[in-house]
Design an enzyme around this catalytic site. Sequence first.
Site, PDB file in Angstrom:
ATOM      1  N   GLU A 210     -26.932  31.269  20.376  1.00  0.00           N
ATOM      2  CA  GLU A 210     -25.811  30.441  20.605  1.00  0.00           C
ATOM      3  C   GLU A 210     -24.612  30.837  21.593  1.00  0.00           C
ATOM      4  O   GLU A 210     -24.030  30.311  22.146  1.00  0.00           O
ATOM      5  CB  GLU A 210     -24.862  30.212  19.154  1.00  0.00           C
ATOM      6  CG  GLU A 210     -25.791  29.459  18.061  1.00  0.00           C
ATOM      7  CD  GLU A 210     -26.774  30.257  17.263  1.00  0.00           C
ATOM      8  OE1 GLU A 210     -26.945  31.454  17.467  1.00  0.00           O
ATOM      9  OE2 GLU A 210     -27.456  29.529  16.709  1.00  0.00           O
TER      10      GLU A 210
ATOM     11  N   ASP B 219     -22.199  26.076  11.085  1.00  0.00           N
ATOM     12  CA  ASP B 219     -21.880  27.543  10.655  1.00  0.00           C
ATOM     13  C   ASP B 219     -22.456  28.494  11.816  1.00  0.00           C
ATOM     14  O   ASP B 219     -21.721  29.406  11.893  1.00  0.00           O
ATOM     15  CB  ASP B 219     -22.654  27.832   9.258  1.00  0.00           C
ATOM     16  CG  ASP B 219     -22.560  26.580   8.419  1.00  0.00           C
ATOM     17  OD1 ASP B 219     -22.324  26.819   7.246  1.00  0.00           O
ATOM     18  OD2 ASP B 219     -22.440  25.377   8.836  1.00  0.00           O
ATOM     19  N   PHE B 220     -23.539  28.099  12.437  1.00  0.00           N
ATOM     20  CA  PHE B 220     -23.982  29.034  13.425  1.00  0.00           C
ATOM     21  C   PHE B 220     -23.378  29.006  14.650  1.00  0.00           C
ATOM     22  O   PHE B 220     -23.430  29.938  15.733  1.00  0.00           O
ATOM     23  CB  PHE B 220     -25.359  28.815  13.603  1.00  0.00           C
ATOM     24  CG  PHE B 220     -26.102  28.799  12.758  1.00  0.00           C
ATOM     25  CD1 PHE B 220     -27.294  27.657  12.275  1.00  0.00           C
ATOM     26  CD2 PHE B 220     -26.135  29.487  11.444  1.00  0.00           C
ATOM     27  CE1 PHE B 220     -27.930  27.694  11.264  1.00  0.00           C
ATOM     28  CE2 PHE B 220     -26.788  29.453  10.507  1.00  0.00           C
ATOM     29  CZ  PHE B 220     -27.984  28.553  10.197  1.00  0.00           C
TER      30      PHE B 220
ATOM     31  N   HIS C  74     -24.824  26.815   5.412  1.00  0.00           N
ATOM     32  CA  HIS C  74     -25.379  25.389   6.150  1.00  0.00           C
ATOM     33  C   HIS C  74     -24.148  24.426   5.893  1.00  0.00           C
ATOM     34  O   HIS C  74     -24.702  23.074   5.649  1.00  0.00           O
ATOM     35  CB  HIS C  74     -26.578  25.094   5.447  1.00  0.00           C
ATOM     36  CG  HIS C  74     -27.541  26.094   6.211  1.00  0.00           C
ATOM     37  ND1 HIS C  74     -27.794  27.521   5.568  1.00  0.00           N
ATOM     38  CD2 HIS C  74     -28.539  25.878   6.890  1.00  0.00           C
ATOM     39  CE1 HIS C  74     -28.757  27.751   6.354  1.00  0.00           C
ATOM     40  NE2 HIS C  74     -29.173  27.193   7.141  1.00  0.00           N
TER      41      HIS C  74
END
Lengths: 321, 347, 407
Positions: free
Chosen positions: A58, A83-84, A125
């Site tokens: 990311e 979330d990531f 998630h």
Amino acid sequence: MSVTYLEAIREAQFEALRSDPNVFVYGQDIGQFGGAFKATKGLAREFPGRVLDAPISEDAMVGMAVGAAIEGARPIVEMQFADFSSVGFNQIVNQAATLYWRTNTPCPITIRLPSGGTAGSGPFHSQSMESIYAHYPGLVILTPATVEDAYWMLLDSVKLDDPVIFCEHKFLYYHLKAESFGERSLPIGKARIARPGRHATIVAYSAMVHEALRAADELQMEGYQIEVVDLRSVKPMDTDTILGSVARTGRLLVVGESFPWGGVTAEVIARVSTEAFHMLDAPPMRLNSKDTPIPYHPNLWKAHRPTVGSICDALRRLLRF
Amino acid sequence: MTPAVPITCTKADLTPEFRDQYLATYRQMQSSRVLEEKLGSLYRAGGRIVGGVYLGRGQEAFSAAVAMQLRRGQDVYAPLIRDQAGRMAFGEPITDALRTYLGAATGPMRGRDGNIHRGRPQEGELAMISHLGAMVSVVAGALFAKRLRGTMADAVGATSIGDGATSTGSFHEAINMAAVERLPLIISVANNQFAYSTSNDRQFACQDLMDRARGYGVAGWKVDATDLAACLKVARSAVAAARAGGGPQLIVGTLLRLGGHGEHDDASYIPDEVKFSKVGQDCLLVAEKLMIAEGWSTQEEINGWLKEARATVDQAVSLVSKEPIPDPYRESWQALSSSELVESWQL
Amino acid sequence: MPTIPILMPQLGESIAEATVVRILIEPGQRVEPGADIFEVETNKATMAVAAPCGGVVDQMIAKANESYAVGAALGSLQVSDEDAQALGFQDDPKAPVNTSQPANTDSVHFQFSDEDAIHDIQPKVEPIVGGLPVPAGATGASFISPRMRARMLELGINSSDLAGVAGTGAGGRVTVDDFETFLRTIEQHRMTPASPMRIAVADSMRRSWSRPLATVGSPVVLDAILAHRKKADPKPGPALYAIRALALALAENTAVAGRLIGSRIVHPRAIDIGFAVEVDDGVLVPVLREVDKTPLCTMVKTYNTLVEQARARRLPNDVNRPGIATVTNFGTFGIVWATPIPLPEQNLVLGLGAGMKTPHWSAEVNQFIPLTMAELTLSFDHRILDGGGAGRLLSRVAELLQTPEKL
């Protein structure tokens, strides 16, 4: 013929790719697989070389998008889950958000965050990241609540020369349908009166707009007309529309799905308290999730976030003050 | 892939064309050293420099050698902390450095960022952010966009990074991604033995930083970065390989940081035996020795260039000292380029 | 008669909704308490739903073969006040119970799938007052919200004007809606403007009344004063005798005219006494200075001048040096007894009622003798003074008034 919120997002990307050769989409599993939620289904085939699978990086995905934007491209980065995006947080808030201010070079990137909870998705998630990103200057934060907004606001995001954090709600992906995209109704930065009323105002955004509307239906049976304001964009926030609504009703409840400390709901109340203190007939209230990570089990998850029931309870307290 | 032994120069490499580039590079190195000495002295004088000062003393050869291969306007360059020589070689005016350090509103960052956090992205020279490793993916992205838009031709992107920054996740993600996308990205790792006060043995466990190249699936190069000739040879080879489609090139140069992490740091943690070893040689002196030995220049000529460089720097300092500092009342205080989205709400 | 909703009851531990199979009632029908009104079917069984109490069916919402969640409104029932109270429905609902159609049909409502439905919503009817978040210091009915305050400021209204307004907010407070309704009502009455004097007096009395005030009365024989006055030249006004007597009495004990600030009594520095003068639409109170040190005869001219100035509204501006007590001679209006209100910055107001010749039993001559009697009343701040002390002060004043030549 009806179209879902997810299909709106896909169609918007299709249109963006079709109308501007500088647009490309980058994210994990978005190519042939069409994305974890199928938001890019079929696009890789339609636009070869412009809808690409990224490694699980990311940080590099966002850094790469910034570099590409400097060179004239208009990247859309799909984070698999909001979330990531925290892994790419540095690149978002320190690279993308500061580029224009530091160097006078605009940064036209769009980062799509599948946000919000669904039953059973658990702490990593389900997050809603709008409050964290809105805190940093240099970013535009959008939270579409309708199929039409999902389409038009995504198109506008790609055309915008500034970094946009586009918070799409996963629950709405398949559950929200509309007849069509309609016409572009409002520009980025304007809120929408989703339901006019006079006894109290609920300011909400994203999936909470729908919970708020159902709560308003229920309160209607008790004789109250509740006005619901859909923020549409968290940043910039349409303070004028909010103040106008509070001027009409005198009572305010702000509902958000993100964590309670600080954030969008606190920001709305801070602004209303300062600018429209004399308009308030009751203390402003807010409803957020509980101050814990998001639980996994549906029983706990349902109690963790605002629901129609908890919104109604809060409204009744507000109305009877 | 390339040999694991450090690249060195032989007599055969010293062609007239090589000599010309060597001398041009030396002059950039010398100018950079003069400018940085001036910055150091202004810092010590107190009250002139806004914020900290971070110099690249000892790294001029390695930095300038790569930058000399780049074409401004076509290639992309992301200099880091100790790349004053590289910036000059890439065409950055010395007023950019002075204006940014002295806090003049006329500099490229207009007071909004300082010291080595400067650049002109629209001219292909990126302005670093402080988080080490973060710029590598940005250069990769610029190259990606060129390819997407069909404007790549044989352009390359170059970025510097230190031994310390190779430990970051950002570096790892970026070089991996650049390798997957097979982008023409030159990453110069200046292993100057210390990341601030942290020596190599606390920074990484692999035997040689160049081993990482193999791990990422990219070409790796090794060089004694105190030797300008070797640096130029490596730079030319690596850049050529990238231009020819060889994907990312990782160049690891060994040298010593001849100063503190910043001018506030006395670097007393650098042991004497390191300072006085081969790795602690001053690349400018090494170059002068070769230039004189090869008959490419004389000490008088070198001294003359030094005098010229000093005059240029002094003139620039005098000019910039008269320039206005940022005025908070004239600032737009706007972080978005889309004015219509900047909230009129007074936050 | 109040109308209450008929709600789908909790039919079993895990039952979230039920299908209405048969509707046994229709609007207008009278039902007895406990009579069956619906038959519903759950995934466990078919069962009957009884009326919560007796009443007349008002509206039917539920349709046969439709499912409704536990707690959903199925219809409404007109019931007695007691029944409504007993069931926890305090008020009439503000509007008739509607069908569950959203008013805004343009908004898009999305359908949850079954596993996403949140089954634990129980629309409860909450009691109006219990456990509401009234802010600290709001103390129920006296809480005025910022919006109220802004509106009141706009209209020049203060909180005592709201005393007569019924509040429907938490703790009985007056909400903006209550206020606007009240304003609309008074618009229907004849209204005349209040003069600035009226408004000033109103404000002063309102502020004074925030203290616990009490009044004591005591008779006084006026004959000595009347005789003295006949012979005096210039003639002192009757109030002046009372002013001087009060001043001498207070000089003997200044505490009773002191201010209670926190836990301390702040004594007056000079015995300055004010006296009430009636003016157009109100009252002014000029002040005589150091009355304890000034013999009566020397005050007459000053007194008369002040009365003229008061009537002409040309009093000197000595608002920073208020008196410590006031005398009011309402006897001139024929009033025999009154409970005047002290000025907000004073504890004491002495009232002199109308004198009347009344028969008084004399033990000395063993018969009724005529005496001119009047009532002296003293209204006081009960925080500083109690009945006994007030009575003693009055007695001392009455006593001093028997020897006017010494005043």
